[in-house]
Design a protein around this motif. Sequence first.
Motif, PDB file in Angstrom:
ATOM      1  N   ALA A  47       2.054  52.473  32.137  1.00 22.34           N
ATOM      2  CA  ALA A  47       1.094  52.519  33.244  1.00 22.34           C
ATOM      3  C   ALA A  47       1.231  53.833  34.031  1.00 22.34           C
ATOM      4  O   ALA A  47       0.226  54.496  34.311  1.00 22.34           O
ATOM      5  N   ARG A  70      -1.117  44.180  34.170  1.00 27.02           N
ATOM      6  CA  ARG A  70      -0.120  43.839  35.182  1.00 27.02           C
ATOM      7  C   ARG A  70       0.968  42.907  34.645  1.00 27.02           C
ATOM      8  O   ARG A  70       1.918  42.598  35.345  1.00 27.02           O
ATOM      9  N   TYR A 172       0.434  49.665  38.319  1.00 26.05           N
ATOM     10  CA  TYR A 172      -0.846  49.031  37.952  1.00 26.05           C
ATOM     11  C   TYR A 172      -1.943  49.432  38.949  1.00 26.05           C
ATOM     12  O   TYR A 172      -3.087  49.670  38.563  1.00 26.05           O
TER      13      TYR A 172
END
Lengths: 638, 244
Positions: A47, A70, A172
């Motif tokens: 991420a 996530r 995220y």
Amino acid sequence: MITLNSKIPDGPLEEKWTKYKKEAKLVNPANKKKLDIIVVGTGISGAPAASSLGELGYNVKVFCYQDTPRRAHSVAAQGGINAAKNYKNDGDSVYRLFYDVIKGGDFRAREANVYRIAEVSNQIIDHFTAIGVPFAREYGGTLTTRSFGGVQVSRTFYSSGQTGQQVLLGAYSSLNRQIKAGTVTMFPRREMLDLVVIDGKARGIIVRNLITGEIERHSAHAVVLATGGYGTIYYLSTLAVNSNASAAWKAYKRGAAFANPSFVQIHPSSVPQMNEFQSKLTLMSESLRNDGRVWVPKVRGDKRPANEIPEEERDYYLERRYPAFGNLVPRDVASRAAKERCDAGYGVGPTGLAVNLDFRDAIKKQGKKAIEEKYGNLFEMYKDITGIDSYEEPMRIYPAGHYTMGGLWVDYELMTTITGLFAIGEANFSDHGANRLGASSLMQGAGDGYFILPYTISNYLAPEIKVPRIKTDTPEFQEAEERAVERINRLLSVKGKQTATDFHKKLGKIMWDHCGMTRNEAGLTQALNLIRELREEFWKDLAVPGSADELNQELEKAGRVADFLELAELMVIDALNRRESCGAHFREESQTADHEAQRNDDEFAYVAVWEYNNDQPPVLHREELKFEFVELKQRSYK
Amino acid sequence: MKLKLKIWKQKNAAAKGRFETYDLDGVAPEMSFVEMLALLNQTLIQQGREPVAFDHDCHEGICGSCGMYINGYPHGPVKGLTTCLLSMRHFKDGETIVIEPWRAKPFPVVKDLIVDRSALDKIQVAGGFISVSAGAAPEANALPVRKHNSDLAFDSAVCIGCGACVAACKNASAMLFVSAKISQYALLPQGRPEAKERVRAMIAEMDKQGFGSCSNTGACESQCPKQIKLFNIARLNREYYKAL
């Protein structure tokens, strides 16, 4: 045949990264838009990599098998994230963090890489704080830290016992910002089935859409694997049950060499196994050893409840054996010490495969509230699982497979032996040597993604600006897709009796028994045969219901287990090859008089790098580890 | 223990679903709910029948993958637990358990117990972030934050995005979910510069995705496995009015 070039810049340790950045090639902002980058995985390296590459203006495509980025397993990291801020004024520095990681890894990591991660560690904390990660604070409003195993300073930043969740959700959120900005396109519920290599360069991936079963081709100028570790090879581990090695394994079979595959960290504190149906071993953060004292009864087989055993009849064996570090010895040391006590018959709990982690003294001294503030969620989780209230009686813990220091070999630029294929975070091998220190995985993952890869990948992409978007109708894409489809069909056509989980459990047992916390020649040799037999059985007796063109979780599992059955063999071959003990790799043949790991620097101060060789045994390459800045010492925590 | 399971089966989003009844033997009280379902699937596969699809991953209550109605309650009858941490101790031998996917218009069924929760991601994409790029951050301690506020921000930030709040709400409102994120950033000085734009964007996206309104029944709070508090919604409303 591959040749290894680690591309470590010359010069003094403290200047290498600065020198690299000074000399690295850049890509003009207008050109970045024309360059595509694929990132596989959305954990604490994927991420950050995707968002920061997006922030730079590259066109990024991100893939994960979960329904949303996530949920990557970094979310479950508990204890914290290290940085050399020295906010406690306790003598910390970039050099000391570097030295602790090198020593903690038992001198089997690359100096230059480790120094670099220590160097960027402070920036990671600044960044996470700026994007709203709620790290624990002092009353004066500044950030606070706690201690972790294997070090004598307090450098671990944390958010209660769920630091991984907080930093991952921070990453995220940055990813979401780039999705909104249009620089990042997210492809959830996709599983990478193969890597596409064109003219020696990684140019794309084949994925399966896990909802529809469709096979998709995606191309890019560079591919980044941020696919995590392979600890689930033991079946029971602290990892999320769907974590897998398949992307890295497919890359290996396309020519990316695999380094130190047998280096697996067995975490000392997980909730012990309770029954045969159990699907995972839940981690209890190492941070608990700050306040919890580890003990077993002094009398073998003492079955009294823990609270009825008086003080003088308790053996605080870590404090006894390691007075300098006590309960805060590194993970490998703590795990082996627990195994030693349990094997000798001093274990507690119904199975005897557990030791006590006792908070009685800490609660007496600091009060229940202070303990609750630090570890509340962990105590709750422990109670949910076991029904035991650890404020009243000790937790019972036992070691479990956790983190893989081994992974795809990468050079200083985090590039694998396939040009244009990068591996970051746990998926690579580079920073933790033979044992990772607590709270260093979030540091390494985020550091790779935010502050290292963006520089090194630009250096690679600079000469690629004239290469137009890669087409997906090439023979290489065709061949890779056919191979992926053929494999799926093969899995579906066995039509046997045993499920993928049955095989996974059997494989896990072989690996735990013979290639787990301790290893020996005879056991490893036996494991090789057992794995090969199991693999044959798998392809004769696997049962996968359903079809390929639908959501089929059993098919997903079967593919992952098929890859584990191959990787397991490489792990055992590597463990056999390394006839020394170092860090988490404990060869019984190589131990000191008081049963500590005995390294053999003359013969094994190298990274074992394995090259895939079709049906022939893998080829071993050695990257010699040169220690220019630290002195190799027998690791001691006494 | 022996159980009778009534489980929602639906081949895909387009297909019509139905309840299927299964008898399951050999359930141990120390199993978790997802381990019980894994045992069911193992049994079904061995019988040549189709297993039940359901999301699950971390098995420690933090990834937010799992989630289903168990006897009418999101994540089951025990407060503060995800499905993966719910132990079978809480059920009786011979009991019938009804298991359904989240029922909410913005969460269409994908297959069996799996629903599409991407609407929650879309709300986060709309504004659930602080716009600081890598490299731009000041020294972490340059901006002191009151510990009390930081702790409250953390309490809101523990949301796992499982969707139980939406499933619990008779209006399928996502207000608890949105308010958790808004609160985290509203309580921190780092979140203030774009507080207005954020709350407007997230609320607009929430409405666009078809989530219902909040009527303050508190069902979301009572079913939230992370026990996120209802007062976050009050803060969200306050932030929203300030931003209008």
